[in-house]
Design a protein around this motif. Structure first.
Motif, PDB file in Angstrom:
ATOM      1  N   ASP A 150       0.821  -1.206   0.000  1.00 54.43           N
ATOM      2  CA  ASP A 150       0.000   0.000   0.000  1.00 54.43           C
ATOM      3  C   ASP A 150       0.860   1.263   0.000  1.00 54.43           C
ATOM      4  N   THR A 153       1.895   1.965  -3.585  1.00 51.46           N
ATOM      5  CA  THR A 153       0.871   2.527  -4.472  1.00 51.46           C
ATOM      6  C   THR A 153       0.794   4.054  -4.358  1.00 51.46           C
ATOM      7  N   SER A 154       1.324   4.612  -3.287  1.00 50.82           N
ATOM      8  CA  SER A 154       1.338   6.068  -3.128  1.00 50.82           C
ATOM      9  C   SER A 154       2.575   6.712  -3.735  1.00 50.82           C
ATOM     10  N   THR A 156       3.618   6.265  -7.109  1.00 55.92           N
ATOM     11  CA  THR A 156       3.651   6.116  -8.561  1.00 55.92           C
ATOM     12  C   THR A 156       4.419   7.262  -9.214  1.00 55.92           C
ATOM     13  N   THR A 190       3.678   2.892 -13.648  1.00 54.21           N
ATOM     14  CA  THR A 190       2.627   3.229 -12.685  1.00 54.21           C
ATOM     15  C   THR A 190       1.728   2.031 -12.405  1.00 54.21           C
ATOM     16  N   PRO A 193       2.753  -1.051  -8.939  1.00 54.53           N
ATOM     17  CA  PRO A 193       2.281  -1.192  -7.549  1.00 54.53           C
ATOM     18  C   PRO A 193       0.880  -1.781  -7.443  1.00 54.53           C
ATOM     19  N   TYR A 194      -0.025  -1.356  -8.330  1.00 52.38           N
ATOM     20  CA  TYR A 194      -1.397  -1.879  -8.276  1.00 52.38           C
ATOM     21  C   TYR A 194      -1.432  -3.354  -8.677  1.00 52.38           C
ATOM     22  N   ARG A 197      -0.252  -5.419  -5.646  1.00 52.19           N
ATOM     23  CA  ARG A 197      -1.313  -5.540  -4.636  1.00 52.19           C
ATOM     24  C   ARG A 197      -2.436  -6.445  -5.126  1.00 52.19           C
ATOM     25  N   TYR A 230      -8.141  -2.587  -6.614  1.00 51.35           N
ATOM     26  CA  TYR A 230      -6.902  -2.378  -7.358  1.00 51.35           C
ATOM     27  C   TYR A 230      -7.106  -2.572  -8.858  1.00 51.35           C
ATOM     28  N   SER A 233      -8.195   0.724 -10.094  1.00 54.03           N
ATOM     29  CA  SER A 233      -7.054   1.638 -10.229  1.00 54.03           C
ATOM     30  C   SER A 233      -6.250   1.325 -11.479  1.00 54.03           C
ATOM     31  N   SER A 267     -12.034   3.142  -3.577  1.00 53.24           N
ATOM     32  CA  SER A 267     -10.915   3.080  -2.637  1.00 53.24           C
ATOM     33  C   SER A 267     -11.266   3.737  -1.304  1.00 53.24           C
TER      34      SER A 267
END
Length: 380
Positions: A150, A153-154, A156, A190, A193-194, A197, A230, A233, A267
């Motif tokens: 998580d 994901t912040s 990117t 980008t 990360p998604y 997860r 996710y 996203s 989210s």
């Protein structure tokens, strides 16, 4: 006019797309420094409120990093990344190489401060868990694993800056950064990360299916619904990529905004209800939950409102009416990246608080169980 006057300031030199191709590295260090400093605030608050974050993260008490050490490392990085290249390289006219040498000196100081923490504590935790995160489908997923996912994901924007940093040694640095290949790679990273997860959610669904199959719908399919968050996203990022490379029309822009709004709403709902355990109408604290670690319930409502605003704020980057400055297009995304780091560390507090109070992960891992007696010399 105000922005032109700020160009001589150190922070403006970081925020604005100056001619140097070294500024992606500076932005990366700033984001990492701010995240580390804010995480030190997290650990200080958890300690103050007696939230057992050391146990939740599967660490030993003697290896826990003091908040002051985390803050010192973060502030050292921040001073080096912002003040040194900006002040020395812009306002005083000192060469870029000299200012970057000073930056690396601050970076070395931060590494020395964190030397013990690299072998023990949270930096050691980060090193080990990152390996498990990158191989997500092949490991059992524990709380520290998806907590770290998580955090990623912040970042990117930080990952995009890593791609742009690859152009630093090119003869035509600006041309390299603006090429279709680089822009495509920056947007593609980008997705990573998604995707990580998402694979973690499917792994948890597989591992915990037998335990959850007799429970209610929400708890039974919690990991599948989390995977849907996710996935939304990923669709939003894919829509942005399609708009950027194939269709730059107003219709494509509107499609992206709609998809991004759906992903942000999904989210936020998941964060409030599942990750924070709030919005329970029949709880002892109405619309919150039965147990609260903070004494003032209004703080939770204010935190939900703040999280919602920060979650959807980045959608405004595609709306012409809210662009701050068309001459410096990198300024606004960087500011939003800083706000996203703030939102993530704000989220961290309530996520760990909920885990501490309700054990919502439904598992605990310990390395040993201390006994109240020492073994006898007669024991075999």
């Amino acid at each position: 006019e105000v922005l032109d006057n700020l160009r001589g300031c150190s922070m403006a030199a970081v925020l604005l797309p100056a001619s140097s191709c070294y500024f992606p590295m500076v932005r990366i260090l700033v984001l990492l420094a701010v995240h580390l400093a804010l995480f030190s605030v997290n650990t200080w608050q958890w300690d103050r409120l007696r939230i057992n974050h050391v146990f939740i993260f599967g660490m030993q008490l003697q290896d826990a990093t003091p908040p002051s050490t985390l803050a010192a490392i973060g502030l050292t990085l921040l001073v080096g990344a912002v003040a040194v290249p900006g002040t020395l390289g812009v306002t005083t006219g000192i060469s870029l190489r000299a200012s970057m040498a000073a930056l690396f000196g601050c970076l070395a100081a931060a590494l020395l401060l964190g030397l013990r923490q690299w072998r023990h504590g949270y930096l050691h935790f980060l090193k080990g868990r990152m390996r498990r995160l990158l191989a997500a489908p092949f490991y059992h997923v524990r709380f520290p694993d998806f907590f770290l996912g998580d955090q990623l994901t912040s970042h990117t924007y930080l990952l995009q800056q890593l791609v742009l940093l690859a152009c630093t040694g090119a003869e035509d640095c600006r041309g390299c950064r603006e090429s279709d290949t680089t822009q495509w790679a920056a947007l593609s990273i980008t997705l990573v990360p998604y995707w990580l997860r998402l694979t973690q959610c499917f792994r948890r669904l597989r591992d915990e299916w037998y335990q959850r199959r007799q429970k209610g719908f929400l708890e039974k399919w919690a990991h599948a619904l989390n995977a849907g968050k996710y996935s939304a996203s990923l669709v939003a990022v894919a829509a942005k990529m399609a708009k950027h490379h194939y269709d730059d029309s107003d219709a494509a822009e509107n499609v992206f905004i709609v998809v991004a709004a759906i992903a942000a709403t999904y989210s936020c709902a998941w964060d409030f209800y599942m990750d924070w355990g709030l919005l329970r109408p029949n709880a002892a604290h109405p619309m919150l939950r039965d147990k609260l670690q903070l004494s003032q319930p209004w703080i939770y409502f204010a935190s939900m409102a703040l999280n919602l605003v920060l979650r959807v704020l980045w959608i405004g980057t595609l709306v012409p009416a809210v662009r701050l400055d068309d001459h410096h297009p990198e300024m606004y995304p960087f500011m939003l990246a800083l706000l996203e780091v703030l939102r993530r560390c704000h989220w961290n507090f309530y996520r760990v608080e909920n885990e501490h109070l309700n054990n919502c992960g439904n598992f605990r891992a310990t390395h040993h169980i201390p006994l109240p007696f020492a073994p006898s010399e007669h024991d075999d």
